[in-house]
Write an enzyme that holds these catalytic residues in place. Structure first.
Site, PDB file in Angstrom:
ATOM      1  N   ASP A  54      36.665  21.876  37.470  1.00  0.00           N
ATOM      2  CA  ASP A  54      35.923  22.278  38.672  1.00  0.00           C
ATOM      3  C   ASP A  54      36.913  22.535  39.811  1.00  0.00           C
ATOM      4  OD1 ASP A  54      33.375  22.096  37.531  1.00  0.00           O
ATOM      5  OD2 ASP A  54      33.314  19.934  37.866  1.00  0.00           O
ATOM      6  N   ASP A  90      40.186  29.884  36.492  1.00  0.00           N
ATOM      7  CA  ASP A  90      39.949  31.241  36.993  1.00  0.00           C
ATOM      8  C   ASP A  90      39.917  31.243  38.518  1.00  0.00           C
ATOM      9  OD1 ASP A  90      37.622  29.860  37.271  1.00  0.00           O
ATOM     10  OD2 ASP A  90      36.415  31.161  35.985  1.00  0.00           O
TER      11      ASP A  90
HETATM   12  C1  LIG Z   1      33.636  24.314  35.140  1.00  0.00           C
HETATM   13  S1  LIG Z   1      33.107  23.262  33.805  1.00  0.00           S
HETATM   14  C2  LIG Z   1      34.193  23.778  32.484  1.00  0.00           C
HETATM   15  C3  LIG Z   1      33.705  23.330  31.136  1.00  0.00           C
HETATM   16  C4  LIG Z   1      34.525  23.769  29.929  1.00  0.00           C
HETATM   17  N1  LIG Z   1      35.846  23.137  29.920  1.00  0.00           N
HETATM   18  C5  LIG Z   1      34.666  25.262  29.811  1.00  0.00           C
HETATM   19  O1  LIG Z   1      35.792  25.753  29.735  1.00  0.00           O
HETATM   20  O2  LIG Z   1      33.646  25.964  29.756  1.00  0.00           O
HETATM   21  C6  LIG Z   1      33.777  21.695  34.292  1.00  0.00           C
HETATM   22  C7  LIG Z   1      33.182  20.550  33.492  1.00  0.00           C
HETATM   23  O3  LIG Z   1      33.955  19.388  33.733  1.00  0.00           O
HETATM   24  C8  LIG Z   1      33.083  18.287  33.944  1.00  0.00           C
HETATM   25  N2  LIG Z   1      33.830  17.365  34.794  1.00  0.00           N
HETATM   26  C9  LIG Z   1      34.184  17.559  36.069  1.00  0.00           C
HETATM   27  N3  LIG Z   1      34.936  16.542  36.503  1.00  0.00           N
HETATM   28  C10 LIG Z   1      35.064  15.678  35.466  1.00  0.00           C
HETATM   29  C11 LIG Z   1      35.730  14.434  35.290  1.00  0.00           C
HETATM   30  N4  LIG Z   1      36.411  13.894  36.269  1.00  0.00           N
HETATM   31  N5  LIG Z   1      35.660  13.846  34.076  1.00  0.00           N
HETATM   32  C12 LIG Z   1      34.967  14.412  33.064  1.00  0.00           C
HETATM   33  N6  LIG Z   1      34.309  15.591  33.174  1.00  0.00           N
HETATM   34  C13 LIG Z   1      34.358  16.211  34.363  1.00  0.00           C
HETATM   35  C14 LIG Z   1      31.853  18.877  34.575  1.00  0.00           C
HETATM   36  O4  LIG Z   1      30.721  18.061  34.387  1.00  0.00           O
HETATM   37  C15 LIG Z   1      31.743  20.211  33.843  1.00  0.00           C
HETATM   38  O5  LIG Z   1      30.999  20.086  32.659  1.00  0.00           O
END
Ligand SMILES: C[S@@+](CC[C@H](N)C(=O)[O-])C[C@H]1O[C@@H](n2cnc3c(N)ncnc32)[C@H](O)[C@@H]1O
Length: 135
Positions: A54, A90
């Site tokens: 994120d 991205d």
């Molecule tokens: C933008 S999405 C990308 C998901 C995947 N890696 C992709 O490439 O499609 C970011 C994901 O990371 C998870 N996330 C964000 N911070 C996190 C953290 N500290 N620990 C575990 N998951 C996290 C969010 O819930 C979300 O599902």
């Protein structure tokens, strides 16, 4: 092994793994930080893959970003010598921050970064950033 803090997304990832017939996938319903600081031992991981973390684009939310010096230092500790950190984003601004924070970690050295938009063909040599040891 993967960590996802949102149960719905964890289930989606698990389903994808099952549909692909992957038998060696383990997913943990927790944060990446919990996995890193509490669950994984030093020098125990060959590679970390962090794809599209994120970006938290608003300045007041930057403190929520995963790539900050304390997390990167722990990534380096948990990586085995010669281990690999592969990151994709991205978000150009976050990419710059990630490169800077990882470069600030002693013992890390960069591999050439490549620019590719989501969905475009994968280049022969993929971008990556290595940490600890190696040539
Ligand atoms: C933008 S999405 C990308 C998901 C995947 N890696 C992709 O490439 O499609 C970011 C994901 O990371 C998870 N996330 C964000 N911070 C996190 C953290 N500290 N620990 C575990 N998951 C996290 C969010 O819930 C979300 O599902």
């Amino acid at each position: 092994m993967g960590a996802e803090r949102v149960r719905t997304y964890l289930k989606m990832a698990a389903l994808r793994g099952m549909r692909k017939g992957l038998a060696n996938v383990r997913l943990v319903h927790t944060t990446a930080e919990d996995l890193l600081f509490r669950c994984l031992g030093e020098g125990s991981v060959a590679a970390f893959h962090v794809y599209f973390p994120d970006p938290w684009p608003k300045k007041r939310h930057h403190k929520r970003r995963f790539f900050r010096p304390s997390n990167v230092a722990r990534l380096a500790e948990v990586l085995a010598p010669g281990g690999l950190l592969r990151v994709k984003t991205d978000h150009e601004g976050y990419a710059t921050v990630i490169v800077e924070v990882v470069a600030g970690e002693p013992g890390s050295y960069p591999c050439p970064a490549t620019r590719r938009s989501r969905g475009s063909p994968r280049p022969a040599s993929r971008s990556s950033t290595r940490a600890r040891g190696g040539p």
